[in-house]
Motif scaffolding. Structure first.
Motif, PDB file in Angstrom:
ATOM      1  N   GLY A 241       0.766  -1.248   0.000  1.00 65.34           N
ATOM      2  CA  GLY A 241       0.000   0.000   0.000  1.00 65.34           C
ATOM      3  C   GLY A 241       0.795   1.294   0.000  1.00 65.34           C
ATOM      4  O   GLY A 241       0.226   2.345   0.355  1.00 65.34           O
ATOM      5  N   CYS A 242       2.067   1.285  -0.384  1.00 66.61           N
ATOM      6  CA  CYS A 242       2.836   2.547  -0.419  1.00 66.61           C
ATOM      7  C   CYS A 242       2.081   3.554  -1.302  1.00 66.61           C
ATOM      8  O   CYS A 242       1.659   3.231  -2.410  1.00 66.61           O
ATOM      9  N   ARG A 243       1.943   4.758  -0.766  1.00 63.60           N
ATOM     10  CA  ARG A 243       1.004   5.710  -1.377  1.00 63.60           C
ATOM     11  C   ARG A 243       1.443   6.249  -2.743  1.00 63.60           C
ATOM     12  O   ARG A 243       0.643   6.809  -3.471  1.00 63.60           O
ATOM     13  N   PHE A 244       2.717   6.114  -3.057  1.00 61.80           N
ATOM     14  CA  PHE A 244       3.250   6.718  -4.284  1.00 61.80           C
ATOM     15  C   PHE A 244       3.483   5.680  -5.383  1.00 61.80           C
ATOM     16  O   PHE A 244       3.937   5.994  -6.470  1.00 61.80           O
ATOM     17  N   CYS A 245       3.177   4.422  -5.089  1.00 59.75           N
ATOM     18  CA  CYS A 245       3.590   3.335  -5.982  1.00 59.75           C
ATOM     19  C   CYS A 245       2.409   2.786  -6.775  1.00 59.75           C
ATOM     20  O   CYS A 245       1.317   2.586  -6.235  1.00 59.75           O
ATOM     21  N   ALA A 246       2.652   2.509  -8.055  1.00 63.69           N
ATOM     22  CA  ALA A 246       1.586   2.002  -8.927  1.00 63.69           C
ATOM     23  C   ALA A 246       1.304   0.519  -8.695  1.00 63.69           C
ATOM     24  O   ALA A 246       0.190   0.054  -8.913  1.00 63.69           O
ATOM     25  N   SER A 247       2.323  -0.193  -8.237  1.00 58.24           N
ATOM     26  CA  SER A 247       2.197  -1.654  -8.182  1.00 58.24           C
ATOM     27  C   SER A 247       1.167  -2.127  -7.165  1.00 58.24           C
ATOM     28  O   SER A 247       0.702  -3.261  -7.223  1.00 58.24           O
TER      29      SER A 247
ATOM     30  N   ALA B 155       5.116   7.165   7.959  1.00 58.21           N
ATOM     31  CA  ALA B 155       3.761   6.609   8.027  1.00 58.21           C
ATOM     32  C   ALA B 155       2.796   7.312   7.071  1.00 58.21           C
ATOM     33  O   ALA B 155       1.788   6.735   6.670  1.00 58.21           O
ATOM     34  N   THR B 156       3.102   8.546   6.702  1.00 61.62           N
ATOM     35  CA  THR B 156       2.220   9.216   5.737  1.00 61.62           C
ATOM     36  C   THR B 156       2.460   8.706   4.313  1.00 61.62           C
ATOM     37  O   THR B 156       1.659   8.924   3.416  1.00 61.62           O
ATOM     38  N   MET B 157       3.584   8.021   4.127  1.00 62.87           N
ATOM     39  CA  MET B 157       3.934   7.530   2.795  1.00 62.87           C
ATOM     40  C   MET B 157       3.744   6.024   2.665  1.00 62.87           C
ATOM     41  O   MET B 157       3.425   5.508   1.596  1.00 62.87           O
ATOM     42  N   MET B 158       4.005   5.313   3.771  1.00 65.31           N
ATOM     43  CA  MET B 158       4.042   3.851   3.719  1.00 65.31           C
ATOM     44  C   MET B 158       3.314   3.260   4.922  1.00 65.31           C
ATOM     45  O   MET B 158       3.789   3.382   6.055  1.00 65.31           O
ATOM     46  N   PRO B 159       2.191   2.602   4.707  1.00 66.54           N
ATOM     47  CA  PRO B 159       1.462   1.988   5.823  1.00 66.54           C
ATOM     48  C   PRO B 159       2.323   1.030   6.657  1.00 66.54           C
ATOM     49  O   PRO B 159       2.087   0.872   7.851  1.00 66.54           O
ATOM     50  N   VAL B 160       3.326   0.430   6.052  1.00 67.13           N
ATOM     51  CA  VAL B 160       4.162  -0.537   6.777  1.00 67.13           C
ATOM     52  C   VAL B 160       4.888   0.129   7.955  1.00 67.13           C
ATOM     53  O   VAL B 160       5.290  -0.535   8.919  1.00 67.13           O
ATOM     54  N   ALA B 161       4.990   1.449   7.909  1.00 70.31           N
ATOM     55  CA  ALA B 161       5.650   2.184   9.006  1.00 70.31           C
ATOM     56  C   ALA B 161       4.857   2.064  10.306  1.00 70.31           C
ATOM     57  O   ALA B 161       5.397   2.284  11.388  1.00 70.31           O
TER      58      ALA B 161
ATOM     59  N   SER C 251      13.632   0.182   1.358  1.00 68.43           N
ATOM     60  CA  SER C 251      12.907   1.375   0.928  1.00 68.43           C
ATOM     61  C   SER C 251      12.578   2.176   2.177  1.00 68.43           C
ATOM     62  O   SER C 251      11.646   1.845   2.908  1.00 68.43           O
ATOM     63  N   LEU C 252      13.351   3.202   2.416  1.00 65.57           N
ATOM     64  CA  LEU C 252      13.199   3.969   3.655  1.00 65.57           C
ATOM     65  C   LEU C 252      12.303   5.190   3.413  1.00 65.57           C
ATOM     66  O   LEU C 252      11.286   5.370   4.064  1.00 65.57           O
ATOM     67  N   HIS C 253      12.722   6.046   2.505  1.00 63.30           N
ATOM     68  CA  HIS C 253      11.929   7.179   2.021  1.00 63.30           C
ATOM     69  C   HIS C 253      11.634   8.288   3.021  1.00 63.30           C
ATOM     70  O   HIS C 253      11.049   9.310   2.653  1.00 63.30           O
ATOM     71  N   ALA C 254      12.008   8.103   4.285  1.00 56.61           N
ATOM     72  CA  ALA C 254      11.787   9.163   5.272  1.00 56.61           C
ATOM     73  C   ALA C 254      12.727   8.945   6.443  1.00 56.61           C
ATOM     74  O   ALA C 254      13.050   7.793   6.758  1.00 56.61           O
ATOM     75  N   PRO C 255      13.168  10.014   7.100  1.00 51.44           N
ATOM     76  CA  PRO C 255      14.100   9.848   8.216  1.00 51.44           C
ATOM     77  C   PRO C 255      13.417   9.666   9.564  1.00 51.44           C
ATOM     78  O   PRO C 255      14.093   9.470  10.569  1.00 51.44           O
TER      79      PRO C 255
END
Ligand code: SAH
Length: 347
Positions: free
Chosen positions: A116-122, A225-231, A215-219
């Protein structure tokens, strides 16, 4: 009709049992294995050192193809995207990239994805199913057959979360690096994960020598968590801890992927925070200017912001590169792969 056996997903030991079950000598399994995984045979007829009788038994009982190419798109930079059809009609995408240091194939590990990453098409449409080992292998075998060039690097960065398909992915890596197969060094295989900490620990127990990319994408967790539900499942601290253990065990440098979204995670302050987070860890940051996806989060960071972010990391002694963009004109770049309808023309 009984379902055909997926012999291409079997390692040599499993294949030996299967072959003996057909009343053949055990050593035939190795010949069969090499035909499938080294000589990349397109059909059982090619397997000329196996008896006709054995070949016809094989054709009757087992399946030789996990995936086949149904469409090919070539980017102006030479990157080529292949649409692969699986035996149940589902499709996935794989990407072929040529660098000076060799040829890479980026493969998919699942049909869809549930992360469910918010920016990803897959991840649009969720997870349909995980791929079998043969379906991952065939993405490489088919591409090697079509291009007639040796694949030297494999990256598990296509559709899907590889560690959400753990057993099949591990079997795939072992078979791909097997001396009786394509014999691609595990060092040239990169597995990218959104950071499933428990599965990374399980992976460590397998004692592979692959490169791990996170895939970290945030420090920090709030932003992540706003980008990746897995956070919400695993904190960055837990990820850092398992990464330290991974480096200690393997001596391998970890790659952190950081997709840059304009106004979200791309300020000099974020870069500083990232440097502090990674301080002391054997690692490398790969900046990926976001590839915008219709209906998904965000825009690409401005070039100047990407450059500045990189400079701040460098000033703080963090290894960093900006990922070369390949194939974005054919939607083959990071995060742009998705399930597509079949029926496109083969070019
Ligand atoms: N599920 C794995 C494998 C996917 S790899 C993982 O999360 O690592 C694909 C990489 O591209 C990941 O780092 C992913 O977060 C990143 N990505 C996804 N969508 C993107 C986009 N639109 N632009 C740039 N990078 C993206």
């Amino acid at each position: 009709m009984t379902e055909k056996t997926d012999i291409k997903s079997m390692d040599l030991a499993q294949l030996q049992i299967f072959v003996e079950g057909l009343g053949e000598k055990k050593f035939r399994a190795k010949q069969l294995y090499q035909w499938m995984h080294q000589k990349l045979a397109a059909g059982f007829d090619e397997m000329t050192n196996l008896s006709k009788d054995f070949r016809s038994k094989l054709a009757e009982r087992s399946e030789l193809h996990g995936a086949k190419v149904i469409r090919k798109q070539v980017s102006k930079d030479g990157t080529t995207k292949f649409l692969m059809e699986l035996s149940d009609g589902n499709t996935v995408e794989s990407v072929w990239m040529q660098y000076h240091h060799g040829n890479s194939v980026c493969i998919s590990t699942q049909v869809g994805c549930r992360m469910g990453c918010r920016f990803c098409a897959s991840t649009v449409g969720g997870l349909v199913r995980s791929l079998r080992t043969s379906e991952m292998l065939d993405q490489i075998y088919e591409i090697q057959r079509i291009t007639d060039q040796r694949v030297s690097n494999v990256i598990l960065m296509g559709i899907g979360e590889p560690l959400d398909n753990f057993e099949n992915v591990v079997q795939f890596i072992r078979m791909l690096s097997d001396a009786d197969g394509l014999h691609i060094s595990q060092r040239n295989i990169t597995l990218s994960t959104c950071g499933l900490v428990d599965q990374i620990r399980r992976l460590m127990a397998e004692k592979l020598t692959i490169t791990l990319a996170i895939s970290l994408h945030a420090p920090n967790d709030t932003l992540r968590a706003t980008m990746m539900p897995v956070a919400n499942r695993y904190s960055i601290q837990e990820i850092m801890q398992v990464c330290r253990e991974y480096v200690e065990q393997t001596g391998r440098r970890i790659t952190f992927e950081y997709s840059m979204v304009e106004g979200v995670n791309d300020t000099p302050e974020h870069a500083k925070e990232l440097s502090q987070l990674l301080h002391g860890l054997l690692c490398h940051v790969n900046l990926i200017p976001l590839n915008p996806v219709d209906g998904r989060m965000g825009n690409r960071s401005k070039r100047t912001n990407v450059q500045e972010f990189k400079l701040v990391l460098e000033k703080n002694h963090t290894n960093v590169t900006i990922r070369r963009e390949m194939g974005s004109d054919i939607d083959a770049a990071c995060g742009q792969l998705r399930n597509q309808n079949k029926g496109g023309e083969t070019t």
